[in-house]
Structure formats: C-alpha cells, structure tokens
Design a protein around this motif. Structure first.
Motif, short mmCIF file in Angstrom:
data_model
loop_
_atom_site.label_atom_id
_atom_site.label_comp_id
_atom_site.label_asym_id
_atom_site.label_seq_id
_atom_site.Cartn_x
_atom_site.Cartn_y
_atom_site.Cartn_z
N ASP B 207 52.50 33.82 49.06
CA ASP B 207 51.34 33.75 48.17
C ASP B 207 50.75 32.35 48.05
O ASP B 207 49.66 32.17 47.51
CB ASP B 207 51.72 34.25 46.76
CG ASP B 207 51.69 35.78 46.68
OD1 ASP B 207 51.53 36.42 47.74
OD2 ASP B 207 51.81 36.32 45.57
N PHE B 211 45.09 33.81 46.64
CA PHE B 211 44.63 34.26 45.33
C PHE B 211 44.12 35.67 45.52
O PHE B 211 43.53 35.94 46.56
CB PHE B 211 43.51 33.34 44.81
CG PHE B 211 43.17 33.57 43.37
CD1 PHE B 211 43.91 32.96 42.36
CD2 PHE B 211 42.12 34.42 43.01
CE1 PHE B 211 43.61 33.19 41.02
CE2 PHE B 211 41.82 34.65 41.69
CZ PHE B 211 42.56 34.04 40.69
N PRO B 212 44.32 36.63 44.62
CA PRO B 212 44.90 36.53 43.28
C PRO B 212 46.35 36.03 43.27
O PRO B 212 47.10 36.29 44.20
CB PRO B 212 44.85 37.98 42.78
CG PRO B 212 43.83 38.66 43.61
CD PRO B 212 43.85 37.97 44.93
N ARG B 213 46.69 35.39 42.18
CA ARG B 213 47.94 34.66 42.09
C ARG B 213 48.54 34.82 40.70
O ARG B 213 47.79 35.00 39.72
CB ARG B 213 47.61 33.19 42.37
CG ARG B 213 48.78 32.30 42.58
CD ARG B 213 49.40 32.55 43.96
NE ARG B 213 50.27 31.43 44.31
CZ ARG B 213 49.84 30.28 44.79
NH1 ARG B 213 48.56 30.09 45.03
NH2 ARG B 213 50.69 29.32 45.06
N TYR B 214 49.84 34.74 40.61
CA TYR B 214 50.55 34.95 39.34
C TYR B 214 51.65 33.90 39.23
O TYR B 214 52.82 34.21 39.46
CB TYR B 214 51.12 36.37 39.28
CG TYR B 214 50.06 37.43 39.54
CD1 TYR B 214 49.32 37.97 38.49
CD2 TYR B 214 49.78 37.84 40.85
CE1 TYR B 214 48.32 38.91 38.74
CE2 TYR B 214 48.78 38.77 41.09
CZ TYR B 214 48.06 39.30 40.04
OH TYR B 214 47.07 40.21 40.29
N THR B 571 43.28 36.20 37.12
CA THR B 571 44.34 37.22 37.06
C THR B 571 44.91 37.23 35.64
O THR B 571 44.67 36.31 34.86
CB THR B 571 45.48 36.92 38.05
OG1 THR B 571 46.09 35.67 37.68
CG2 THR B 571 44.98 36.86 39.47
N TYR B 572 45.63 38.29 35.34
CA TYR B 572 46.18 38.46 34.00
C TYR B 572 47.70 38.53 34.06
O TYR B 572 48.27 38.93 35.08
CB TYR B 572 45.59 39.73 33.37
CG TYR B 572 44.08 39.59 33.23
CD1 TYR B 572 43.53 39.11 32.05
CD2 TYR B 572 43.23 39.86 34.30
CE1 TYR B 572 42.15 38.91 31.92
CE2 TYR B 572 41.86 39.66 34.20
CZ TYR B 572 41.33 39.20 33.01
OH TYR B 572 39.97 38.98 32.90
N GLY B 575 49.51 41.46 35.57
CA GLY B 575 49.48 41.68 37.02
C GLY B 575 50.79 41.29 37.68
O GLY B 575 51.15 41.81 38.75
N THR B 576 51.50 40.38 37.05
CA THR B 576 52.77 39.94 37.60
C THR B 576 53.74 41.12 37.76
O THR B 576 54.44 41.24 38.76
CB THR B 576 53.43 38.90 36.66
OG1 THR B 576 52.42 37.99 36.22
CG2 THR B 576 54.54 38.16 37.36
N ARG B 579 52.88 43.33 40.68
CA ARG B 579 53.14 42.73 42.00
C ARG B 579 54.63 42.59 42.29
O ARG B 579 55.03 42.48 43.46
CB ARG B 579 52.48 41.34 42.07
CG ARG B 579 52.38 40.77 43.48
CD ARG B 579 51.35 39.65 43.55
NE ARG B 579 51.19 39.11 44.90
CZ ARG B 579 50.53 39.71 45.88
NH1 ARG B 579 49.96 40.88 45.65
NH2 ARG B 579 50.43 39.17 47.08
N TYR B 605 45.99 34.44 33.32
CA TYR B 605 47.15 33.70 33.82
C TYR B 605 46.66 32.58 34.75
O TYR B 605 46.73 31.41 34.41
CB TYR B 605 48.05 34.70 34.56
CG TYR B 605 49.48 34.26 34.80
CD1 TYR B 605 49.95 33.00 34.42
CD2 TYR B 605 50.39 35.13 35.39
CE1 TYR B 605 51.27 32.64 34.63
CE2 TYR B 605 51.72 34.77 35.61
CZ TYR B 605 52.15 33.52 35.24
OH TYR B 605 53.46 33.18 35.46
N ASN B 606 46.12 32.95 35.91
CA ASN B 606 45.57 31.98 36.85
C ASN B 606 44.08 32.25 37.02
O ASN B 606 43.63 33.39 36.88
CB ASN B 606 46.26 32.10 38.22
CG ASN B 606 47.75 31.74 38.20
OD1 ASN B 606 48.48 32.06 39.11
ND2 ASN B 606 48.20 31.07 37.13
#
Lengths: 660, 660
Positions: B207, B211-214, B571-572, B575-576, B579, B605-606
């Motif tokens: 990762d 992005f998207p990223r957590y 991202t929120y 979402g972590t 994933r 988040y990010n």
C-alpha cells in the motif's frame, strides 16, 4: 563498442563510414551457407559434403544446449553446465555429483538425465508459401489461430513415427520464411562423464562471460535406445590438439534467440520495460536464494543449479541492457532501420504497426508477465499442475485447435518432461511461489482482481506454504495417473496446485488471446512485410535471427584488444594455479588439486574465436577446416552479450574449452 | 501521465498547447513565497506574519524528515516512519517498541533517539555574490575547492555558538544562488508517543505510495535541553477537525531532492545508468534481507527498519525510472530545455558541458559507486570506522581545507552521529558487507585493483565475517576513545574495520578528486550559467529544486481521476476493518483490534491534497488557511514519484494522516 548489424552488411554503402564490415558475422542455416563470402575472406570454404557430414553429427539438447556425436557408440560432447541440472537431479546428500563429478567405471553405470532429449536434423523443407497462404487476408487473433493450426497440421502429417522423429515448423526472419525441420530424436540420454563442478566452473559467476578463463566446462552424454547405446557412425572426429592463432574455426549449434531484426520500437520496449523489469526481479530472487542457501549445506546443494541459472541469465541480460543504452551501438541500428525504410514500398508502414502493437502491449505486459504463466517459472510443481490441467483440456480438441505445446507433434516431449522423475525441494518451491506472488501483488497492486483471486485473505508466504505442503505432484506416479486420467481425474483432484492451475487457467487463456490479437497477430503480419522489403532490397544473402535451430558460424582463433591491451587468444592449464585463492569460487576442486603434479601446465586450456554465437550455442563443437573437433564452445566474452542485437568482430568472442 | 515542469510555467507561450499550467506546483522558499500567484488562483494568500509564525514552528529532523512544534513544551509532530529507526534502536527482544508502540505514562519515561537532531530556521541570508566571487575564473577541481573552502569559512564565522546553532550554506538553482541558513538546533530529541507499527504502516509495502490508504503514520517527539523539555511558545495550533473537500492547504517541510532543473544529459544518465543500477542492487539486497529475516524472530525485528527503508527507496526510484521512460513526460521536459536554449546567449553551451561531464562520469561511475564510499551504505560499523579515520585526518587541517562533513560547522552533528549509542546487529553487518563486496567484485571484475586490494584471497563472505567478528566499534565508548584519541589512536588501532577504512581512504579521496575535477567542477560552472540564463529569460518567479531545506507548498484538498474512476479525497477509520485480511501486512495490530468497538468508523483517517512534495517532506504539518495543523503529510500517491522531475496537478497527490 563498435558493431555491425546484419543489415549494415547489405546496406554498407549507406553507413560504411560508421560501421566497418565484419566478415565473420552470421549464424547461418545449413541450407544457406555463404560459401562464396567465406571463400573471398578465407581463400577456402567447406563444400556440400563437408557441411552434410557435419550436420549429420550435430545434436540439439532440448534442455537448451548444443552438442555433437563424437564416437560411433552414441557418445555426445557438450558442456558441463549443460548437464548440471541432470547432475543436480541425480545427486543426494550422500553423493553430490555436481561437487564430486561423475566418472562411471562401466557403461552400465551411466545414468539417464530426466527430461533430456537429443535431436538431429535430418531434413529441412521450405513451407513458407503453405503457412503464409493460410494467413492471407487475416489479421489479429484470427491470423495467429490460422498460422498455428496450419503449423500443427504440417508437423503432424510430416512425422509418421512420433517415437523416433520430431517435426517442427520454424519461423525465420520473423515470419519472412517458415521451414519444416525434421529431427531424429533420442529420448534416453545418459550422463557418461562430468568433471567436478568447481573445475568446470572455476571462477564462478565473477569469471562467467569473462576471459582469460580457466574452466573445464565439458561433459559427455550418451544416447541410448532400447536400453543400448545408439550406433552413430556419422560422428565427428575428435582431435586432441591445441588451436593455432588465426586458424579458421566453425561453430555448429543452436543459438537460442537474437533480436538483430527487431525494430526501434521493439528495442525501446526491451530497454525501457522488459530488460530492467527482468533484471530487477531476478536480482531479488537471486538475493533470496543466496540468503536461503546460506542456511545449511542441503539448501546450498539443492539450490545451486537454480542459482547459477539465474546468475547466468542476469549477466547475459545485463549485457543486453548495457548495449541498448550504448548510444553508438543503437545509433547504427537506427541508421540501418532508416536505410531499409527508405527502400520499402511507399504506403505500407509495418514499423508503425509494430510500434502500435508495442504500445498496446505496454498496457498489459504486467498481467502478461505475472498472471499468464502463473508461478511456473519459479515452481516445478506448479509447472506440472499447469501441464496436467492444460493437457487434459487440450487433448480433447482436434490437433489444429490446440495450444502450442499440446499439438500431436509437441505432446511426446511435453509428456516426457512431465513424467520423468526428478527431485523437488519444498523449501525452493515455497521460496519461489512466495516470491512470485509477492511480486505479482507489488506490481499489479493489492486491489487487482487477479491478485485478489490468487491471495484471498492469505499472505504470499502462507499461500506458498499451503500449496507446497498440500501437493503430491512431486511423485511421478501421481503425475502419470493424472495425465492418463485426463479431464475427469483433473476435475476430481484435491491437489492445491491443480486447483490453483485450474483457477488461473481461464484468465491465462484470456490474456493469451489478447496477446495474440493485439501483439502477436499485428507483429507477425508486419514482420513478414519487413522481411519481404529486406529480401527485395538486399536479396537473400543474409541470415535469420537465432531461433534455437541448427546454425553454422565461421570465424577464426583470435584474441582482441581491451582498452588498449591485447588479450591473448588462449590460456594455459598452469594459469589455474596462479588464479586460485583457496576461497570460493577461486578454490581448486579436490581431484584437480590432487592431480596438480601430473598436470602439464603448458597445455592450452581455454581459447577464443571470432565465431558469432549466443546462448543456446553452449556445448557446440568447435571444428577446424578438416571438420575435426578441437573444442566445445561454452561462453561468449562480455562484449558478445550485445550480440543479441548486433555483432562486432573487433570485440565479440566465443570462449572454447580446448580438446587438448 | 500529463505534467508540467517548472520552466513550462515561465515558457508557457512556447509549449502551452502540450502542457497545461498547474497552479499548485512549487516547493517555495520562505523568502520568495509567490503570494500574488496564489492570490490570483485562490483569492487569498498568507501574509508575512502568517509565514513568519509558521516558519518559527517548522522543524527539520536530521534523520531525513520534517516536523513541527505543536505545543508550548517542545512537543514535535512527525510521522511514525520518521521515528521507526529510533524505536528500532530502543527495542529489545523483550520490548519491541515498533510492534508494541510507545506510550509513556510520564515525561520521565520519554527516551532519547540516537543520532536525532531537530533544527529550526532562524534566518536566511543571500551569499551568492560571496561564493560565486571566489569561483570566478576557476574550473574543475580548483573551482570545487574554492567553493567548499569559502562555504566552510562563511558557516564557521556566522555561527558563534555551535552548541545551539548550526550554519549551513545551501546551493539553490543548481548554483544560481547560495544562501546561508542559520538554525536553532536541539540535540536531545526524545520519543514521546508512537502507535503500533502495524497500525502506522497498515498495508505495508504493497500500500506504500498508494491511496486509498488506512495508516496512522503519526508520532510525537519532544525536544529537550539541559535535561528539560524546551519551551516553544512559537508552536503551531492543533486543530482536531476533518479536512473539507477543496479547502486550501499548506505543506511546510523539507523536500529532499528534486531534479526538475536537470538537463537531458543528466536525465539520460539517471535513466540509463544510475536508476537501473540502484534498483537492481537494492533488489538483490532486499531479497537477501527478506530471506535472512525469515530465519528467526530476532532477525525479523532487527532487520525490519532496514528492510522498510530499502523497500521505500525501491518504490520511489521505480516511480522515477518509469517517469523517465514515459515518452510524453520526457518530451515535455525536452521541449522546455530547447525553449530555454533558444533564449540563452549564443556562444556558450553549458548543456554541452554537462553532457561532457556526464560522459566523463560514465567512465568511472562504478568506482565512484563501489569504492569511494566503501560499504558505508551497508555497514554501520564501517561507517563509524570511516568517520573515525577521516575525522582524525581532517581535524588536523585548517577549517577551509577539510572535506565537507568535517568542517567546524558540520563536526558537531558528525560527532553526535558517531558517538550516540545504538545497537549493531552482527548478522546484518555481515550480510551487508558480504553483499557489497560481492557486488563490487561483480561489477568491477575480479582482476580490478581495488577488488584485489579489498578481497586478497578472501571470499566476500569470509571477509565480512572477519571484519564483523573482529571489530569493537559497536561499543560507543570505543568510538569515543578513538575519536578523542585522533590520528595517534587511529594509527595504533588493530580494529579490522579501522584498518579497512584506512586502506580504502587514499583511493576514496583519489576518486573524489576525479569527481570534483571532471564532474562537480564542470557541472557547477555550467549549472550557474543555465540558472543565469533562466533568470534572464523568465525572471525570479520560480522555485529552486529541493535541497532538504525548508519550503512551503500551497494546494488544496482534492481527489483525482484514475483511469476514468474518481478517487475520493479521503478514507474513513472504518475502511480499515474492511481492508483487513488477518494476514500480514493487512492484519490489525492488537491494540487497534481490541479498540474496534470504541473507534468511530465515520471519522476521516487519511486524505489527499494537491500539494507539491517529495521524500523528506514526511512528517510535514499540513496547515489550513488559519495556519492550524489538520494533519501530517506522510506519503505521495504513485504518480507523485515522477515529481522528482516534474509536477502534474491532475495526478500528483500528497497523502496526509488527518488530525481528526
């Protein structure tokens, strides 16, 4: 680096100022040997009888090497590194044939090399009109399908005895010609003699592709049939004499791949994408292998053959990459291409078609590299699984509709390679699959559909562990049963490798179809146009790119000048002792060291010639004017690596282990 | 990839059709913020007071990151990956601070990071005339010597209190300007808080740069002086709010290196030589590390920081390599260069001088890469030895005659880095030295004089074992004694690392001199000419290449379009969980998983912004119009990697961990 391309030989008037003609260039087919040209340069050339005698003893080893019959009882001369996989496969922790060498007291002790087959060309027939005929008016995937179908039919109908013959249609000049090669094949090839690996590969990777060199890179195999040595009256004569500086030499063998007829766009793809990607991937794999092999002696032995293969490919491709970033080298290739373009018919632009196909390929080369083949390049077990899965599906189709490799003419070798027993090392399988799957995720991204299909919620390491621990394909009997069981057996199998190969097969075929449609089809059509333009402009006096089919090169024993210093044409046995440090890879092997007092230090050991060769030529006999064997070609010097794209007679050299 | 170079902004009339202007490009120095330009685009721009307040809280971490004061008591916001080395250095098998995070109950438990120093710019002074003055009429090595001597003098005379200040002359516009930066420095930097590494670096290498990223890639340090937290009234205000789509953002930090003002010849060198070589070498080293770390848990922990550094560099350089092989990207750069050439004074050809210097460098880049630095890049112990050997020699000379790094202004940090205690892992040292020495032999050849001097009759593996087993430099007290003992102590030392550093020093200096004479000197002179031509043609409205000095970038919160798909700007937290796979690197860290029910999944988040950043900006505060901290920049998206050569506002994005 100075060099001369193939086309410059014909287009010499255009670029003569920049590119001196190099008389010894060329990997000639036996049906088009340039006798007149050689005679003009050397005052002598072989006649047809000489060529026929030589061809009748020239052996192709399906493992990727060249060789020759050198006795009346099936004895085959090749390189040690061409039998290293065989020795590795036959080794155990108790008897390491790579380290110890192999010197059987009697013929009964000669041992069969798994997967190995020897092939002798018996006839060459032009089928250009036939193959081109079925492609007329077609393009893209349809063109590829028609071509492959016709080739499968020609091969099947031409070989009536698949047990002893093999028929193969060869594409020459990138599609300018198609020729049917018929081979007498021998499927029971046994190892008859090999020196200690440290003697054969003294200097290891650092000295590889370098000269001066001190390597006994020779070995003998023997062809068997019906459990007995094959009688080979048409063998070459062994001459245990030293070479003479300047004498004419011939190399007869099967150069693998050259790209001297590629276009600018194809070279750009190799320079920008495929070579750096390959070098980068090989480097990490190499690093993982080296570190893992350092863990214990078993891994050191079990990984040796794989590592030396990777290191050899790395160095070869590094040489290619450097050549393609050499401005002088590439400028001359560009000029040659422009000269041909200037002579081509107006209105057609095959170069543009190739550039477009190249641009299309760049859009999916990552899928093509990682998904299409799966981990077959890193896992013997997955390779077996894929062959089983595809074999089951393809054998149910008519011959002309099958994938290459599964047509009737190709099946015997495919089956032999699948079923011959050979050891599988679980740690090496795991390492390979974990590497491949982590790189696939790295390059395609964790969110890619193929990556998700492969990994699910597993890490690459855990996927590899599960697959290897659960598979029983290491057992040849299991493979044989699955092969014979066909589609039913495959459908019922719980083997995780079979399941993975099944899961990936649809996508693999899809990517292959895209490749056929967007890359292979357009490039095949365009290359045929370019070949025709070349024939029209320069006649048929040139040689095709290497295709791992039989060729002959002429040249001479000669050193070269390296940055102002003369490199002599030969080394002597005694030089080995001067170069030895005692520490790997410059240590002497035990038997060699023990025999030190008996070795005549003044005997020529390795020598170099101007012959034009490339990987695949390894093991080729090096012949003198009499057609006698005076050595075996085993390497090129560092300059010869650019030979993939062009030959420079000033610098490119073949490295030979002397028969003396 | 579309993009816009720096010069295209000025030369827009020439290349406007091909290159759209990108308003948010630029890494601006604080003494040349383009307020008018920003105001034109955003209707608002910060005033001088805003800039001064911000600058007064902007921290450079000498470990290679950016940061900011965010409390009145010395608290510093940065990224987790900027403190990972510190956490690794402070970890033991019993308490792995990387894995577990660090959350001290009291300030007394905050722990000093070895080698770390925080620096705050207090003034910027133009010394262009002064430095250029001493170079007038000189060339080659003499030019380099005069320049370095004058810089050493300026730095020494400008910093009267070396305990609390650091003076550094910075080269901008490749030599078009020289500026003296004065820093308030803090040499006792302690770790105050860090999350679990798996939470900070969720998704790991796959990762990274995506992005998207957590990722909770944040951490806090605290500056101490005299054993007490530093009072920092001029700190930034922390705003724990979510970013708004489209709002203006500022990134204030120290971008490391960009090459946007390089010439065609320099880009060719990077594309053809340095980037592929570096990628290939890193790949094998990475492979060796991965395999060795798989052997046991201690190695896994001890190697983690090194491996993630290698993987990060690999991915960044891979992005650069791809950009330089992107025909559209490079064509625009070529056009920009041609446009400037067209405006330059006739009769001078600095581009030709740079091409000549580049050609000269290609003749010895291998020696420069392998021999000049020795194994310092792979061995902490050798790095210590070299610093000790050079420190002893250089400190005996007048300030102006010393090597950079050993001048009076540079010595305090050099000494701190040498003497601060930090763990050394013998297996990692051995692995690194064996790798370096085997590659040096591979690339220079076994017969190269430097290789022979290094290896003698030893293999790379045995050399590495002997050096590491015999060295006592892992002990800070030994290093301190040798540093203080000076030339005498070094001459008497039996430490094999010291002996190796001594043995290599003469050749290393020789290669450096050749570099100064043939590369640095000519390029410095030519780049100054190009910079002057650029100022003459386009004025001073542009920004210099990044030099790991303080810059400010303006932009906005904004997603982008990836192959036709919109990538949202944020991202929120929730979402972590979607994933997470449970398998590394997509496993949740224990504390994060345990707190699952308490985490508000709807919190941002990010997020991404259009700010123009590059490696070195990690840890930079991301500010809103009020100058309040709304996050810490920790990455760029994959497109931003080409940002080393040019910025594309459509695609390049900064990735931020939100203060929310």
């Amino acid at each position: 680096m100075r060099f001369k391309t193939l086309l410059a030989a014909g287009a010499i008037a255009c670029v003569a100022a920049a590119v001196p003609a190099s008389a010894d260039e060329g990997m000639w087919t036996f049906d088009a040997f340039p006798a007149a040209r050689m005679k003009a340069d050397y005052g002598w050339a072989p006649d047809q009888a000489w060529l026929d005698r030589t061809r009748a003893a020239a052996v192709r080893l399906t493992g990727g090497c060249s060789a020759s019959f050198v006795s009346g009882e099936g004895l085959i001369l090749t390189n040690h590194h061409c039998v290293a996989s065989c020795l590795s496969n036959l080794s155990t922790a108790q008897n390491d044939l790579l380290a110890n060498g192999f010197n059987p007291a009697t013929r009964a002790q000669e041992r069969t090399c798994p997967g190995q087959q020897a092939e002798l060309v018996t006839s060459i027939r032009d089928v250009t009109g036939d193959v081109k005929g079925v492609m007329a008016g077609l393009s893209g995937a349809a063109l590829v399908k028609a071509r492959d179908a016709r080739i499968a039919e020609i091969e099947k109908s031409s070989c009536t005895d698949p047990a002893t013959t093999r028929c193969q249609v060869v594409t020459l000049f990138g599609g300018g010609q198609y020729k049917l090669y018929t081979y007498r094949k021998y499927s029971d090839i046994r190892i008859a003699w090999a020196p200690e690996a440290q003697m054969a590969f003294f200097g290891g990777d650092p000295d590889n592709f370098n000269f001066p060199r001190y390597a006994m890179d020779g070995a003998f195999l023997r062809a068997y049939e019906g459990g007995k040595p094959v009688m080979t009256p048409q063998h070459l004569v062994w001459s245990p004499r030293a070479p003479k500086d300047g004498e004419a030499t011939f190399v007869v063998g099967n150069p693998g791949t050259t790209r001297r007829l590629d276009t600018e766009a194809q070279r750009a793809y190799r320079r920008e994408i495929s070579l750096p990607m390959s070098l980068i991937l090989m480097s990490e794999y190499r690093g993982r292998l080296i570190a893992a092999m350092g863990e214990d002696k078993d891994k050191l032995r079990e990984g040796e053959d794989e590592l030396s293969g990777v290191e050899n490919s790395f160095k070869a491709q590094m040489g290619q990459f450097r050549s393609l970033n050499d401005a002088q080298f590439t400028a001359a290739m560009r000029e040659t291409e422009m000269a041909l373009k200037g002579k081509a018919a107006p209105g057609v632009d095959p170069w543009g078609s190739i550039a477009a196909a190249d641009a299309a390929y760049r859009q999916f080369y990552l899928e093509d590299s990682f998904v299409k083949g799966g981990p077959a390049g890193y896992s013997t077990l997955f390779g077996y699984a894929r062959t089983l899965v595809r074999g089951a599906a393809e054998r149910g189709k008519p011959n002309a509709e099958r994938l290459p490799g599964y047509t009737d003419s190709a099946l015997p070798l495919t089956e032999k390679r699948l079923i011959d027993p050979r050891p599988v090392y679980p740690w090496l399988e795991e390492l390979g699959i974990a590497f491949w799957s982590s790189k696939m995720r790295e390059y395609l991204g964790a969110d890619n559909g193929d990556v998700k299909m492969l990994l699910g919620k597993e890490s690459p390491e855990n996927l590899a562990k599960r697959l290897v621990a659960g598979s029983t394909l290491a057992d040849p009997a299991v493979r044989k049963a699955l092969w014979e069981g066909g589609a039913d057996a495959i459908a019922k199998s719980d083997d995780p490798m079979i399941k993975l190969a099944l899961a990936m097969d649809a996508r693999s075929r899809e990517i292959q179809k895209r490749y056929d449609a967007e890359v292979d089809g357009p490039i095949t059509a365009a290359k045929a146009q370019i070949a025709d333009a070349r024939f029209a402009a320069y006649g048929e006096a040139n040689y095709p790119d290497a295709t791992f089919t039989l060729r002959i090169s002429y040249g001479k024993v000669q050193g070269w000048t390296e940055r102002g210093n003369a490199v002599p044409f030969a080394t002597y046995m005694g030089g080995t002792f001067d170069r030895a440090t005692g520490d790997f890879p410059y240590n002497l092997s035990p038997a060699f060291a023990a025999a030190a007092s008996k070795i005549d230090r003044s005997i020529i050991y390795n020598f170099v010639t101007t012959n034009d060769i490339i990987g695949g030529n390894s093991g080729s006999p090096v012949l003198d004017k009499d057609g006698h064997v005076i050595g075996a070609a085993f390497d090129g010097n560092i300059h010869s690596l650019g030979g993939a794209f062009g030959y420079d007679g000033m610098l490119n050299r073949t490295v030979v282990v002397s028969s003396a």
